[in-house]
Scaffold this motif. Structure first.
Motif, short mmCIF file in Angstrom:
data_model
loop_
_atom_site.label_atom_id
_atom_site.label_comp_id
_atom_site.label_asym_id
_atom_site.label_seq_id
_atom_site.Cartn_x
_atom_site.Cartn_y
_atom_site.Cartn_z
N GLU A 13 95.84 28.91 42.64
CA GLU A 13 96.39 28.90 41.29
C GLU A 13 96.22 30.26 40.60
OE1 GLU A 13 94.79 25.20 42.77
OE2 GLU A 13 93.76 27.01 42.18
N LYS A 25 86.42 18.91 44.31
CA LYS A 25 86.63 20.03 43.37
C LYS A 25 88.11 20.37 43.25
CE LYS A 25 85.70 25.01 42.98
NZ LYS A 25 85.05 26.16 43.66
N GLN A 26 88.82 20.41 44.40
CA GLN A 26 90.24 20.76 44.37
C GLN A 26 91.08 19.68 43.69
OE1 GLN A 26 91.57 23.72 45.05
NE2 GLN A 26 89.44 24.32 45.36
N ALA A 52 93.80 23.31 48.49
CA ALA A 52 94.65 22.89 47.37
C ALA A 52 96.09 22.69 47.81
CB ALA A 52 94.57 23.93 46.24
N GLU A 69 93.48 18.94 36.39
CA GLU A 69 93.41 19.74 35.16
C GLU A 69 94.65 20.62 34.99
OE1 GLU A 69 89.75 21.83 35.59
OE2 GLU A 69 88.51 20.11 34.99
N LYS A 111 90.01 17.74 41.30
CA LYS A 111 89.72 17.92 39.87
C LYS A 111 90.54 19.08 39.30
CE LYS A 111 85.98 18.89 36.59
NZ LYS A 111 84.55 19.24 36.45
N ASN A 112 90.59 20.20 40.03
CA ASN A 112 91.35 21.37 39.57
C ASN A 112 92.84 21.04 39.44
OD1 ASN A 112 89.07 22.91 39.52
ND2 ASN A 112 89.44 23.89 41.50
#
Length: 481
Positions: A382, A436-437, A404, A443, A439-440
């Motif tokens: 990103e 973690k990915q 991701a 968001e 969650k990212n």
């Protein structure tokens, strides 16, 4: 049969829970029959609770008849009563049907993870051909005549097949006789395979049988472009010429009389990938095979889903060969251009590793299969556009960037939970990095929860948002992977 253990595991590609018998039960039976078979437990909620069900003596026969009479070809289920904690549960056992696809009111379904998915017209056609032992390329080519076959090209094949020893051909056999014995001529007409292999003007009969090659600079700047037509043999050679022209080569002095050439990419692996694309593509799709060369990667795109009977996960380990176009495969095998042992993908990985390159990827996106060789450990991560403020995926060399992008590609195919995503990535457990990915991506509004009001639900899955779909659509059109 240990029902309680199955309930703990939850619904899967072979297990379904239903509180009662209904139309969706028949749809699940169709999906299982079209895939690998399975069991539908009636009297169990989708939240894995055993509720039980009351049935009369004739109920099981009525359900079996309802399934059979609602499906074409007819499914013959096996029903069994099971007692669990004093409650009655009915197990409806469905075997994979040898003749497929099965339909319910003209609608064909397949089982994907824990859900039933409608099959596309392409999938229906491929499944039918596979289950009947036929392949598209062995049907007569529309409007083609025997005079459209180049006899000299057939003679070259015969010479090569004799040389390899893979085909016994008598010295007195005429070229057209050989093609007839191989079912490449049928009813006095060339088949699609014969046209693709030996025609004078292949693209006259099937314009999509071409390889479109491009060398790209940055995102959409094309600095070299070629549309390659001809027989499959000619296409491979010209495509390899294009690749050699547009990648780097290093000359290594070894002390021997001849210099050693070290190319950016493993040429034999790319040749193998091109033959796979030609041999296994879906020729009923009006799209070309594509070779896209970028500064950091090379992509070969093949139209169509993977051949019926093989999954993406199985490609990454030793597997049996699954043929889509049997006529093409036979000739390519006879000339030692391909093997039939499902070893081609493994060899491609080994050759990339020998050059010190990252492991190539095979990705199924929409109705295309992509083979990607990277020069560096880079795929997508990103970043924010300084002008528009939009968040995009752009190349950057970070390990989590690959994760991701892979998550997005998996969700493009199916809504999935964390465990399903981990499995699709080839992981045994849900890692902290995967969490973690996810969650990212949540968001960044690329994905969303299917049950947002219950974020911790065991049934929670994730799906692409409109923004995520738009991003991947842009990538497919613009060539950014």
């Amino acid at each position: 049969m240990n029902l309680q253990d199955l309930i703990k595991t939850g619904e899967s590609n072979t297990v379904e829970f239903k509180e009662k018998f209904d139309e969706q039960t028949i749809e699940s039976a169709v999906a299982f029959a079209n895939t690998k078979g399975g069991i539908i437990f009636i009297g169990v909620s989708d939240k894995n609770n055993i509720k039980g069900i009351k049935v009369r003596k004739q109920t099981l026969n009525q359900w079996a008849n309802q399934i059979s009479q609602s499906t074409d070809p007819r499914i013959i289920p096996e029903l069994e009563k099971i007692k669990v904690d004093g409650k009655t549960v009915i197990a409806v056992k469905i075997k994979e049907n040898p003749i497929k696809p099965i339909s319910k009111k003209g609608r064909c379904l397949k089982r994907v993870d824990s859900s039933n998915r409608a099959m596309s017209a392409q999938e229906v056609a491929q499944m039918h051909l596979h289950s009947t032992g036929m392949s598209w390329d062995k049907y007569p080519a529309k409007d083609a005549k025997l005079s459209d076959i180049d006899i000299e090209k057939v003679k070259r094949y015969i010479h090569k097949a004799k040389e390899t020893g893979r085909k016994k051909i008598g010295d007195d056999e005429e070229p057209m006789q050989v093609l007839e014995k191989m079912s490449l001529i049928t009813e006095g007409q060339p088949t699609w395979a014969a046209i693709l292999l030996f025609s004078r003007l292949t693209n006259k009969f099937i314009s999509q049988a071409a390889i479109h090659c491009g060398r790209f600079k940055e995102r959409n700047i094309v600095i070299d472009d070629r549309m390659i037509v001809g027989t499959v043999f000619e296409q491979i050679e010209e495509a390899m010429d294009f690749i050699r022209k547009n990648i780097n080569v290093e000359f290594v002095m070894t002390g021997r009389p001849q210099r050693e050439q070290k190319w950016d990419y493993p040429l034999e692996a790319l040749r193998e990938a091109l033959f796979n694309a030609i041999c296994h593509r879906d020729y009923t799709i009006f799209s070309n095979i594509e070779v896209r060369i970028y500064d950091d990667k090379l992509i070969i795109r093949s139209p169509g889903f993977l051949p019926y009977g093989i999954t993406l996960e199985e490609l990454y380990k030793p597997h049996s060969s699954t043929l889509r176009n049997k006529g093409l495969a036979e000739v390519l095998y006879d000339t030692e251009l391909i093997e039939r042992w499902g070893s081609g993908v493994c060899r491609m990985f080994e050759e990339a590793e020998a050059l010190g390159l990252p492991k190539p990827e095979i990705i199924e996106v929409g109705m295309r299969v992509r083979f990607i060789v990277y020069l560096t450990e880079a795929i997508a991560v990103e970043t924010t556009d300084s002008v528009t403020g939009d968040v995009e995926l752009r190349p950057k060399s970070r390990p989590e960037s690959q994760l991701a992008a892979k998550v997005l590609l998996l969700l493009m195919k199916n809504d999935s939970g964390k465990a399903e995503l981990a499995s699709g990535l080839g992981h045994r457990t849900v890692s902290g990095e995967l969490k973690k990915q996810i969650k990212n991506l949540l968001e960044l509004d690329y994905i969303e929860m299917t049950i947002p009001e219950k974020p911790r639900s065991s049934k929670q899955k994730y799906r692409l948002t409109a923004k995520g779909n738009a991003l991947l659509a842009t990538e497919q059109q613009g060539g950014v992977e």
